[in-house]
Write a protein that holds these residues in place. Structure first.
Motif, PDB file in Angstrom:
ATOM      1  N   ALA A 136       0.830  -1.213   0.000  1.00 16.69           N
ATOM      2  CA  ALA A 136       0.000   0.000   0.000  1.00 16.69           C
ATOM      3  C   ALA A 136       0.862   1.259   0.000  1.00 16.69           C
ATOM      4  O   ALA A 136       0.544   2.246  -0.673  1.00 16.69           O
ATOM      5  CB  ALA A 136      -0.938  -0.010   1.205  1.00 16.69           C
ATOM      6  N   HIS A 137       1.958   1.227   0.730  1.00 12.09           N
ATOM      7  CA  HIS A 137       2.874   2.371   0.734  1.00 12.09           C
ATOM      8  C   HIS A 137       3.497   2.579  -0.653  1.00 12.09           C
ATOM      9  O   HIS A 137       3.702   3.705  -1.097  1.00 12.09           O
ATOM     10  CB  HIS A 137       3.986   2.151   1.758  1.00 12.09           C
ATOM     11  CG  HIS A 137       3.579   2.435   3.169  1.00 12.09           C
ATOM     12  ND1 HIS A 137       3.377   3.711   3.642  1.00 12.09           N
ATOM     13  CD2 HIS A 137       3.333   1.599   4.216  1.00 12.09           C
ATOM     14  CE1 HIS A 137       3.021   3.660   4.914  1.00 12.09           C
ATOM     15  NE2 HIS A 137       2.980   2.388   5.292  1.00 12.09           N
ATOM     16  N   VAL A 138       3.787   1.493  -1.345  1.00 11.14           N
ATOM     17  CA  VAL A 138       4.470   1.571  -2.639  1.00 11.14           C
ATOM     18  C   VAL A 138       3.539   2.047  -3.743  1.00 11.14           C
ATOM     19  O   VAL A 138       3.903   2.904  -4.560  1.00 11.14           O
ATOM     20  CB  VAL A 138       5.086   0.202  -2.994  1.00 11.14           C
ATOM     21  CG1 VAL A 138       5.622   0.197  -4.428  1.00 11.14           C
ATOM     22  CG2 VAL A 138       6.197  -0.147  -2.016  1.00 11.14           C
ATOM     23  N   VAL A 139       2.306   1.521  -3.782  1.00  7.87           N
ATOM     24  CA  VAL A 139       1.400   1.843  -4.888  1.00  7.87           C
ATOM     25  C   VAL A 139       0.465   3.004  -4.572  1.00  7.87           C
ATOM     26  O   VAL A 139      -0.216   3.532  -5.458  1.00  7.87           O
ATOM     27  CB  VAL A 139       0.581   0.607  -5.326  1.00  7.87           C
ATOM     28  CG1 VAL A 139       1.506  -0.509  -5.772  1.00  7.87           C
ATOM     29  CG2 VAL A 139      -0.334   0.128  -4.192  1.00  7.87           C
ATOM     30  N   ALA A 149      11.197  -1.852  -4.279  1.00 10.12           N
ATOM     31  CA  ALA A 149      10.461  -0.849  -3.510  1.00 10.12           C
ATOM     32  C   ALA A 149       9.770  -1.460  -2.299  1.00 10.12           C
ATOM     33  O   ALA A 149       9.830  -0.908  -1.188  1.00 10.12           O
ATOM     34  CB  ALA A 149       9.434  -0.160  -4.409  1.00 10.12           C
ATOM     35  N   VAL A 150       9.121  -2.606  -2.489  1.00 10.73           N
ATOM     36  CA  VAL A 150       8.352  -3.189  -1.383  1.00 10.73           C
ATOM     37  C   VAL A 150       9.272  -3.825  -0.338  1.00 10.73           C
ATOM     38  O   VAL A 150       8.975  -3.800   0.864  1.00 10.73           O
ATOM     39  CB  VAL A 150       7.305  -4.197  -1.912  1.00 10.73           C
ATOM     40  CG1 VAL A 150       7.951  -5.491  -2.381  1.00 10.73           C
ATOM     41  CG2 VAL A 150       6.269  -4.506  -0.836  1.00 10.73           C
ATOM     42  N   ASN A 151      10.423  -4.350  -0.774  1.00  7.73           N
ATOM     43  CA  ASN A 151      11.329  -4.992   0.182  1.00  7.73           C
ATOM     44  C   ASN A 151      11.915  -4.005   1.186  1.00  7.73           C
ATOM     45  O   ASN A 151      12.282  -4.391   2.301  1.00  7.73           O
ATOM     46  CB  ASN A 151      12.456  -5.717  -0.557  1.00  7.73           C
ATOM     47  CG  ASN A 151      11.989  -7.022  -1.178  1.00  7.73           C
ATOM     48  OD1 ASN A 151      10.982  -7.600  -0.758  1.00  7.73           O
ATOM     49  ND2 ASN A 151      12.707  -7.493  -2.184  1.00  7.73           N
ATOM     50  N   THR A 152      12.005  -2.731   0.811  1.00  5.86           N
ATOM     51  CA  THR A 152      12.507  -1.733   1.768  1.00  5.86           C
ATOM     52  C   THR A 152      11.520  -1.498   2.899  1.00  5.86           C
ATOM     53  O   THR A 152      11.886  -0.935   3.937  1.00  5.86           O
ATOM     54  CB  THR A 152      12.791  -0.390   1.062  1.00  5.86           C
ATOM     55  OG1 THR A 152      11.572   0.140   0.525  1.00  5.86           O
ATOM     56  CG2 THR A 152      13.803  -0.576  -0.064  1.00  5.86           C
ATOM     57  N   ARG A 153      10.255  -1.901   2.712  1.00  5.42           N
ATOM     58  CA  ARG A 153       9.224  -1.705   3.728  1.00  5.42           C
ATOM     59  C   ARG A 153       8.797  -3.002   4.399  1.00  5.42           C
ATOM     60  O   ARG A 153       7.869  -3.021   5.195  1.00  5.42           O
ATOM     61  CB  ARG A 153       8.010  -1.006   3.105  1.00  5.42           C
ATOM     62  CG  ARG A 153       8.337   0.401   2.611  1.00  5.42           C
ATOM     63  CD  ARG A 153       7.109   1.126   2.097  1.00  5.42           C
ATOM     64  NE  ARG A 153       7.411   2.505   1.741  1.00  5.42           N
ATOM     65  CZ  ARG A 153       7.437   3.524   2.590  1.00  5.42           C
ATOM     66  NH1 ARG A 153       7.161   3.311   3.869  1.00  5.42           N
ATOM     67  NH2 ARG A 153       7.720   4.749   2.182  1.00  5.42           N
ATOM     68  N   LEU A 154       9.456  -4.097   4.047  1.00  4.70           N
ATOM     69  CA  LEU A 154       9.143  -5.393   4.646  1.00  4.70           C
ATOM     70  C   LEU A 154      10.199  -5.779   5.679  1.00  4.70           C
ATOM     71  O   LEU A 154      11.370  -5.409   5.533  1.00  4.70           O
ATOM     72  CB  LEU A 154       9.095  -6.484   3.565  1.00  4.70           C
ATOM     73  CG  LEU A 154       7.868  -6.525   2.662  1.00  4.70           C
ATOM     74  CD1 LEU A 154       8.096  -7.507   1.509  1.00  4.70           C
ATOM     75  CD2 LEU A 154       6.610  -6.904   3.443  1.00  4.70           C
ATOM     76  N   PRO A 155       9.806  -6.548   6.715  1.00  2.00           N
ATOM     77  CA  PRO A 155      10.816  -7.093   7.631  1.00  2.00           C
ATOM     78  C   PRO A 155      11.703  -8.079   6.885  1.00  2.00           C
ATOM     79  O   PRO A 155      11.347  -8.573   5.807  1.00  2.00           O
ATOM     80  CB  PRO A 155       9.971  -7.780   8.706  1.00  2.00           C
ATOM     81  CG  PRO A 155       8.662  -8.067   8.051  1.00  2.00           C
ATOM     82  CD  PRO A 155       8.440  -6.964   7.062  1.00  2.00           C
ATOM     83  N   VAL A 169      10.135 -10.236  -1.406  1.00  2.17           N
ATOM     84  CA  VAL A 169       9.532 -10.361  -2.740  1.00  2.17           C
ATOM     85  C   VAL A 169      10.673 -10.473  -3.743  1.00  2.17           C
ATOM     86  O   VAL A 169      11.564  -9.616  -3.784  1.00  2.17           O
ATOM     87  CB  VAL A 169       8.637  -9.150  -3.069  1.00  2.17           C
ATOM     88  CG1 VAL A 169       8.147  -9.232  -4.510  1.00  2.17           C
ATOM     89  CG2 VAL A 169       7.451  -9.089  -2.108  1.00  2.17           C
ATOM     90  N   THR A 170      10.670 -11.538  -4.534  1.00  5.66           N
ATOM     91  CA  THR A 170      11.767 -11.768  -5.475  1.00  5.66           C
ATOM     92  C   THR A 170      11.436 -11.371  -6.900  1.00  5.66           C
ATOM     93  O   THR A 170      12.338 -11.140  -7.710  1.00  5.66           O
ATOM     94  CB  THR A 170      12.178 -13.249  -5.459  1.00  5.66           C
ATOM     95  OG1 THR A 170      11.050 -14.063  -5.821  1.00  5.66           O
ATOM     96  CG2 THR A 170      12.675 -13.657  -4.084  1.00  5.66           C
ATOM     97  N   LYS A 171      10.120 -11.271  -7.209  1.00  2.37           N
ATOM     98  CA  LYS A 171       9.749 -10.968  -8.595  1.00  2.37           C
ATOM     99  C   LYS A 171       8.323 -10.460  -8.649  1.00  2.37           C
ATOM    100  O   LYS A 171       7.483 -10.841  -7.831  1.00  2.37           O
ATOM    101  CB  LYS A 171       9.880 -12.231  -9.454  1.00  2.37           C
ATOM    102  CG  LYS A 171       9.696 -12.022 -10.945  1.00  2.37           C
ATOM    103  CD  LYS A 171       9.916 -13.334 -11.689  1.00  2.37           C
ATOM    104  CE  LYS A 171       9.789 -13.145 -13.197  1.00  2.37           C
ATOM    105  NZ  LYS A 171       9.994 -14.426 -13.919  1.00  2.37           N
ATOM    106  N   ALA A 172       8.048  -9.571  -9.609  1.00  2.00           N
ATOM    107  CA  ALA A 172       6.682  -9.112  -9.873  1.00  2.00           C
ATOM    108  C   ALA A 172       6.413  -9.275 -11.361  1.00  2.00           C
ATOM    109  O   ALA A 172       7.250  -8.913 -12.196  1.00  2.00           O
ATOM    110  CB  ALA A 172       6.512  -7.656  -9.451  1.00  2.00           C
ATOM    111  N   THR A 173       5.251  -9.814 -11.696  1.00  2.00           N
ATOM    112  CA  THR A 173       4.900 -10.108 -13.084  1.00  2.00           C
ATOM    113  C   THR A 173       3.478  -9.644 -13.356  1.00  2.00           C
ATOM    114  O   THR A 173       2.570  -9.973 -12.586  1.00  2.00           O
ATOM    115  CB  THR A 173       4.995 -11.617 -13.372  1.00  2.00           C
ATOM    116  OG1 THR A 173       6.288 -12.104 -12.971  1.00  2.00           O
ATOM    117  CG2 THR A 173       4.748 -11.920 -14.845  1.00  2.00           C
TER     118      THR A 173
END
Length: 250
Positions: free
Chosen positions: A36-39, A78-84, A89-93
């Protein structure tokens, strides 16, 4: 509106499973907040399946919809900077509109790991089932082969999520040893609640002589949960692979 599939991995020790819950911290809730922070808008993720508290995933798929134009190759960073650190997340498709992480999944593979040694390993705490009594992996493997095929798996299902049928197709169930580590790898078109852990517990019972590998066809026919082995603890279980009819996904 874009439909985005995420490939991720997580250590489930700190979470009460995948599914969002009212009081307990879960993997889905943690991921949705970071996304949610990213998008820039609330996000609802659909996961490949429910994993219990303490269960891990070396490979997991979830999808969500977004109006954001952020490129897919930037989403993981982007999302990994906000995750513990225990969720990555390794990939987005970008996937078709009708893609659904659970409904579109054709097969799933879980691996259950048993550390079979008289002395526990401090680096494997919460990541394996520490089992100090010697297990015969060959007997376990013979027992596992009886689960392969299309059967009614009611005898290895715990009370939990309701389902229309308890019939599933197991494509393979292999048990191998490397040193003190026993790996129980099972692939099916779907799994019942605690099915893998109960199958592993039944194979352990076979190794201990509490039942014979040849008893398993009768257990399946009898459909009685109390006739099979115990449910192995959650920390040894990992989701390790998934199959989808979509290019560039696992």
């Amino acid at each position: 509106m874009r439909n985005i599939a995420l490939t991720l991995m997580y250590d489930g020790t700190a979470y009460h499973g995948w599914q969002v819950q009212k009081r307990d911290v879960t993997v889905a809730e943690t991921l949705e907040k970071a996304l949610a922070h990213v998008v820039g808008h609330p996000v609802k993720c659909t996961g490949a399946g429910r994993t219990d508290a303490g269960v891990h995933a070396e490979r997991y798929v979830a999808n969500f919809r977004t109006t954001s134009s952020i490129p897919c190759d930037r989403i993981p960073l982007a999302v990994n900077t906000r995750l513990p650190g225990d969720i990555v997340v390794t990939k987005a498709t970008q996937v078709p509109e009708d893609f659904n992480a659970i409904g579109s999944c054709q097969r799933k593979e879980y691996t259950y790991r048993i550390y079979n040694s008289r002395i526990r390993n401090a680096f494997l705490v919460n990541r394996v089932w520490f089992y100090p009594k010697h297990l015969d992996e060959e007997v376990m493997a013979r027992a596992a082969q009886h689960f392969v095929g299309t059967h009614d798996f009611a005898c290895v299902r715990s009370v939990g999520t309701e389902t229309k049928t308890t019939v599933r197709t197991v494509h393979y169930f292999t048990i191998t040893r490397e040193g003190d580590m026993i790996s129980c790898r099972v692939c099916a078109d779907g799994f019942l609640y605690n099915m893998v852990r109960a199958m592993v517990g039944t194979c352990v019972y076979a190794s201990e002589g509490k039942l014979s590998p040849d008893d398993i066809p009768g257990l399946l026919e009898g459909r009685n949960r109390t006739d099979a082995g115990p449910t192995a603890p959650p920390q040894g279980l990992y989701m390790t692979n998934l199959w989808y009819p979509v290019p560039n996904l696992p």
